[in-house]
Design an enzyme around this catalytic site. Structure first.
Site, PDB file in Angstrom:
ATOM      1  CD  GLU A   1      -7.186   0.907  -2.792  1.00  0.00           C
ATOM      2  OE1 GLU A   1      -7.177   0.116  -1.832  1.00  0.00           O
ATOM      3  OE2 GLU A   1      -6.701   2.038  -2.743  1.00  0.00           O
TER       4      GLU A   1
ATOM      5  CG  HIS B   1      -2.186  -2.292  -9.506  1.00  0.00           C
ATOM      6  ND1 HIS B   1      -3.068  -1.427  -8.900  1.00  0.00           N
ATOM      7  CD2 HIS B   1      -1.240  -2.583  -8.581  1.00  0.00           C
ATOM      8  CE1 HIS B   1      -2.663  -1.187  -7.660  1.00  0.00           C
ATOM      9  NE2 HIS B   1      -1.559  -1.880  -7.432  1.00  0.00           N
TER      10      HIS B   1
ATOM     11  N   GLY C   1      -1.633   1.931  -7.360  1.00  0.00           N
ATOM     12  CA  GLY C   1      -2.383   2.070  -8.616  1.00  0.00           C
ATOM     13  C   GLY C   1      -1.784   3.157  -9.493  1.00  0.00           C
TER      14      GLY C   1
ATOM     15  CB  CYS D   1      -0.928   0.014   1.203  1.00  0.00           C
ATOM     16  SG  CYS D   1      -2.003   1.474   1.207  1.00  0.00           S
TER      17      CYS D   1
ATOM     18  CB  CYS E   1      -5.001   3.346  -5.407  1.00  0.00           C
ATOM     19  SG  CYS E   1      -4.148   1.756  -5.316  1.00  0.00           S
TER      20      CYS E   1
HETATM   21  N1  LIG Z   1      -6.371  -2.587  -2.121  1.00  0.00           N
HETATM   22  C1  LIG Z   1      -4.987  -2.841  -2.412  1.00  0.00           C
HETATM   23  C2  LIG Z   1      -4.072  -2.451  -1.306  1.00  0.00           C
HETATM   24  C3  LIG Z   1      -4.067  -0.987  -0.995  1.00  0.00           C
HETATM   25  C4  LIG Z   1      -3.420  -0.095  -2.041  1.00  0.00           C
HETATM   26  C5  LIG Z   1      -3.277   1.297  -1.557  1.00  0.00           C
HETATM   27  N2  LIG Z   1      -4.407   2.024  -1.207  1.00  0.00           N
HETATM   28  C6  LIG Z   1      -2.143   2.100  -2.115  1.00  0.00           C
HETATM   29  O1  LIG Z   1      -2.066   3.307  -1.812  1.00  0.00           O
HETATM   30  O2  LIG Z   1      -1.282   1.544  -2.779  1.00  0.00           O
HETATM   31  C7  LIG Z   1      -4.781  -4.333  -2.710  1.00  0.00           C
HETATM   32  O3  LIG Z   1      -5.648  -5.150  -2.367  1.00  0.00           O
HETATM   33  O4  LIG Z   1      -3.749  -4.664  -3.290  1.00  0.00           O
END
Ligand SMILES: N[C@@H](CCC[C@H](N)C(=O)O)C(=O)O
Length: 278
Positions: free
Chosen positions: A207, A158, A219, A75, A216
């Site tokens: 997400e 991703h 992301g 994250c 994200c």
């Molecule tokens: N939901 C993501 C993990 C969180 C990513 C995050 N908010 C970021 O800032 O990178 C997952 O399940 O991989």
């Protein structure tokens, strides 16, 4: 059961409950995490972060849990938040923070923004991972109008889709269907990206394990890398998210650097009634 202190932080509105498990271990069940994530009866967050003693000599270890209770690998925004907090505590701008997929180097910059080196992106089909061998540059998967992804793993998986108008994409409807596509055995984070110029893009995200979030970090990294791979972007660009802008660089040496703001919203204590709700 006693109350449990926490800090509520966010990076561009991607929000976190951060727990300090360095002095005494904190082990919460998935049901307890979901209870704390409830935005009406708990605190609410996109990710819960538990800071733990380092396992390999870094400054700290951070465990990352999605709002659905599942543990994940990376994250970016939370890493920047944790770095800001621990740097202030340690009176040093540069830290190393362990995660389940490796140690990340962070730096609090003079203007208060935080940069994290997310390491090297992984681009092989089995590193995303995908269910079967294929070129990750153009993956035929998705739901109209998101039909051809570029897949990138920056610690977590991703699927990046390039679109003409990011605002027009019904992410809340399409996102969960792509997240659960059997082509993605570990599920996937979904980004819709509109290229605005070679150094600027607009990104919206669904997400994995959370849903729509305002930002994200990983992301944004994946989007920049996908855009470079497709010849749509320079190696350093601003990624405009719902909650603000991150600057992402994919260096010639292959490192992925993310820079942006962080904030503490408030400090509080979780009541036993919430923690024990499960
Ligand atoms: N939901 C993501 C993990 C969180 C990513 C995050 N908010 C970021 O800032 O990178 C997952 O399940 O991989």
């Amino acid at each position: 059961m006693q109350t449990l202190p926490f800090i509520k932080m966010h990076g561009l509105g991607n929000d976190f409950v951060v727990l300090d498990g360095r002095a005494a271990p904190i082990a919460l069940s998935e049901a307890q995490i979901r209870a704390i994530a409830d935005r009406r009866t708990g605190v609410g967050f996109d990710q819960m972060i538990v800071i733990e003693p380092p396992k390999n000599g870094a400054d700290a270890f951070m465990r990352i849990l999605n709002a659905d209770g599942g543990e994940v690998e990376a994250c970016g925004n939370a890493t920047r938040c944790v770095a800001s907090w621990l740097s202030a505590e340690a009176h040093k701008p540069a830290l190393s923070i362990e995660t389940v997929v490796g140690t990340l180097l962070t730096n609090v910059n003079a203007d208060g923004t935080v940069t994290v080196d997310m390491g090297e992106a992984r681009l092989g089909w089995n590193e995303i991972p995908l269910a079967r061998e294929m070129d990750t540059l153009k993956v035929a998967a998705g739901v109209a109008p998101l039909l051809e992804a570029t897949c990138v793993n920056v610690g977590n998986p991703h699927a990046v889709y390039f679109v003409d108008d990011a605002e027009a994409i019904p992410m809340a409807e399409i996102g969960p269907r792509i997240e659960h596509d059997p082509l993605f055995p570990q599920r996937i984070n979904v980004e819709a990206v509109q290229i605005l110029s070679p150094t600027k893009m607009r990104m919206r995200v669904w997400e994995r394990g959370v849903g729509i979030t305002r930002a994200c970090g990983t992301g944004a990294c994946a989007s920049l890398i996908a855009a470079v791979r497709r010849g749509l972007s320079e190696r350093k660009a601003d990624v405009i998210l719902d909650g603000g802008t991150l600057t992402i660089e994919w260096t010639e040496a292959g490192r992925v650097l993310m820079t942006g703001p962080v904030a503490i919203s408030y400090r509080g204590e979780l009541e036993p009634a919430v923690i024990g709700a499960a």
